[in-house]
Design a protein around this motif. Structure first.
Motif, short mmCIF file in Angstrom:
data_model
loop_
_atom_site.label_atom_id
_atom_site.label_comp_id
_atom_site.label_asym_id
_atom_site.label_seq_id
_atom_site.Cartn_x
_atom_site.Cartn_y
_atom_site.Cartn_z
N PHE A 42 4.15 21.89 -1.09
CA PHE A 42 4.98 20.94 -0.29
C PHE A 42 4.37 19.58 -0.45
CE2 PHE A 42 5.78 18.47 3.71
CZ PHE A 42 7.22 18.50 3.55
N VAL A 43 5.38 18.49 -0.59
CA VAL A 43 5.00 17.22 -1.01
C VAL A 43 5.68 16.37 0.51
CG1 VAL A 43 5.04 15.31 -2.37
CG2 VAL A 43 4.83 17.43 -3.40
N ASP A 44 4.78 15.56 1.13
CA ASP A 44 5.33 14.91 2.26
C ASP A 44 5.07 13.49 1.81
OD1 ASP A 44 5.53 13.60 4.52
OD2 ASP A 44 4.04 14.48 5.72
N LYS A 45 6.49 13.11 1.34
CA LYS A 45 6.21 11.40 0.80
C LYS A 45 6.20 10.71 1.82
CE LYS A 45 9.58 13.02 -3.01
NZ LYS A 45 10.97 12.69 -3.38
N ASP A 46 6.49 10.69 3.00
CA ASP A 46 6.36 9.65 4.08
C ASP A 46 4.86 9.52 4.34
OD1 ASP A 46 9.09 9.64 4.25
OD2 ASP A 46 9.18 10.97 5.77
N ASP B 288 0.84 -1.08 -0.09
CA ASP B 288 -0.04 0.08 0.11
C ASP B 288 0.95 1.35 0.01
OD1 ASP B 288 -2.77 1.26 0.30
OD2 ASP B 288 -1.99 1.81 2.14
N ALA B 289 1.94 1.28 0.78
CA ALA B 289 2.80 2.38 1.01
C ALA B 289 3.44 2.73 -0.27
CB ALA B 289 3.85 2.26 1.94
N GLU B 290 4.11 1.57 -0.98
CA GLU B 290 4.88 1.74 -2.45
C GLU B 290 3.64 2.01 -3.31
OE1 GLU B 290 6.94 -1.21 -5.41
OE2 GLU B 290 6.41 -1.88 -3.50
N LYS C 257 4.25 5.94 -5.39
CA LYS C 257 4.29 5.98 -6.79
C LYS C 257 3.27 6.72 -7.49
CE LYS C 257 6.37 1.39 -8.11
NZ LYS C 257 6.00 0.19 -8.63
N ARG C 258 1.85 6.67 -6.86
CA ARG C 258 0.66 7.44 -7.31
C ARG C 258 1.07 9.04 -6.95
NH1 ARG C 258 -4.04 3.24 -5.52
NH2 ARG C 258 -3.74 2.19 -7.30
N LEU C 259 1.56 9.34 -6.02
CA LEU C 259 1.80 10.76 -5.75
C LEU C 259 2.97 11.25 -6.32
CD1 LEU C 259 1.65 13.07 -3.32
CD2 LEU C 259 3.28 11.78 -2.10
N LYS C 260 4.20 10.43 -6.36
CA LYS C 260 4.99 10.95 -7.43
C LYS C 260 4.62 11.26 -9.00
CE LYS C 260 8.98 8.91 -5.11
NZ LYS C 260 10.17 7.86 -5.15
N ASN C 261 3.60 10.38 -9.51
CA ASN C 261 3.04 10.64 -10.70
C ASN C 261 2.14 11.79 -10.86
OD1 ASN C 261 2.43 9.17 -13.61
ND2 ASN C 261 0.35 9.51 -12.45
N GLU C 262 1.46 12.08 -9.77
CA GLU C 262 0.56 13.08 -9.84
C GLU C 262 1.20 14.41 -9.68
OE1 GLU C 262 -3.45 14.80 -7.56
OE2 GLU C 262 -2.71 13.05 -6.71
N HIS D 48 2.32 10.42 2.41
CA HIS D 48 1.85 10.66 0.93
C HIS D 48 0.73 11.95 0.99
CE1 HIS D 48 2.40 6.16 1.96
NE2 HIS D 48 3.18 6.45 0.92
N LEU D 49 1.18 12.69 1.44
CA LEU D 49 0.34 14.28 1.36
C LEU D 49 0.95 15.14 0.26
CD1 LEU D 49 -0.24 14.38 5.22
CD2 LEU D 49 -1.73 13.37 3.46
N MET D 50 0.05 15.97 -0.05
CA MET D 50 0.60 17.10 -0.89
C MET D 50 -0.24 18.38 -0.59
SD MET D 50 0.61 17.26 -5.34
CE MET D 50 -0.78 16.08 -5.37
N PHE D 51 0.28 19.34 -0.13
CA PHE D 51 -0.15 20.71 0.22
C PHE D 51 -0.24 21.64 -1.09
CE2 PHE D 51 1.48 18.49 3.98
CZ PHE D 51 0.57 18.55 4.62
#
Length: 228
Positions: free
Chosen positions: A41-45, A11-13, A17-22, A47-50
């Protein structure tokens, strides 16, 4: 949001990937000249995007507002029409968006003062979609709920690129248009002419191959619906 039915690591993986793609797709769209919400800001840990809050209305809300105005013969008030179906999409919109009345009124005043019509919005949107596709970008969920009209300058902003991708295939662009067509026919049947105006502007931008492929996509879509 975590999916409990998936293994946590998987799920995390997938979410990463989806966050990076978006983020990547939105960045490329912005470079192509398509207006999107600014990413702060993008919180990769986690999976959040501000992102920037777009002050305005979705095209979906705006068209439903115009439909309600046409049906009732008056601007939205705090009261329901006696003959209005409270379970309809219009009723849901009125109940959920009454707090936004003043913003709607202000936008309408701005459009009136500037002489802006739904045809103007349609043509501008058609050119924006063409610009996106010419940059080898596919939105993936091009509905009227993912198209915003800004309150200040009545500009068009595309949002929610969660299903977006990079592609040079005419088929993918045609599917983008078909998704928008289905949104208009299902949610805004009274504005089909507006969708045709979007296609006209898109076609004039040199996208004739995509328009021709759209006929094939429509045919497959109708077959799928009839088969079930």
């Amino acid at each position: 949001m975590p999916k409990k039915y998936r293994h946590p690591m998987l799920d995390a993986e997938l979410n990463t990937k989806r966050l990076k793609n978006e983020v990547r797709t939105m960045g490329r769209a912005q470079k192509s000249g398509v207006r999107i919400p600014c990413i702060y800001f993008v919180d990769k840990d986690n999976h959040l995007m501000f992102m920037e809050r777009v002050d305005g209305l979705t095209l979906n809300s705006y068209l439903i507002y115009l439909e309600e105005k046409t049906e009732s013969g008056r601007l939205i008030s705090g009261e329901m029409s006696k003959n209005h179906d409270r379970n309809s999409a219009h009723a849901c919109f009125l109940n959920s968006a009454l707090y936004d009345q003043q913003r709607v009124y202000k936008m309408l005043e701005n459009m009136t003062s500037l002489g802006i019509t739904t045809k103007d919005i349609a043509r501008k949107l058609g050119l924006i979609i063409a610009k996106l596709h010419k940059s080898s970008l596919v939105h993936g969920d091009l509905t009227t709920s993912n198209i915003m009209l800004t309150a200040k300058d009545l500009d068009i902003v595309l949002i929610d690129f969660g299903l977006g991708m990079t592609s040079s295939q005419v088929e993918c662009y045609a599917v983008d248009l078909y998704v928008l067509e289905r949104a208009f026919s299902a949610t805004h049947p009274g504005f089909i002419e507006m969708y045709q105006q979007i296609l006209e502007a898109y076609n004039e931008a040199g996208m004739k191959k995509v328009i021709r492929r759209l006929d094939d996509v429509r045919l497959r879509g109708r077959k799928k619906i009839s088969i079930g």
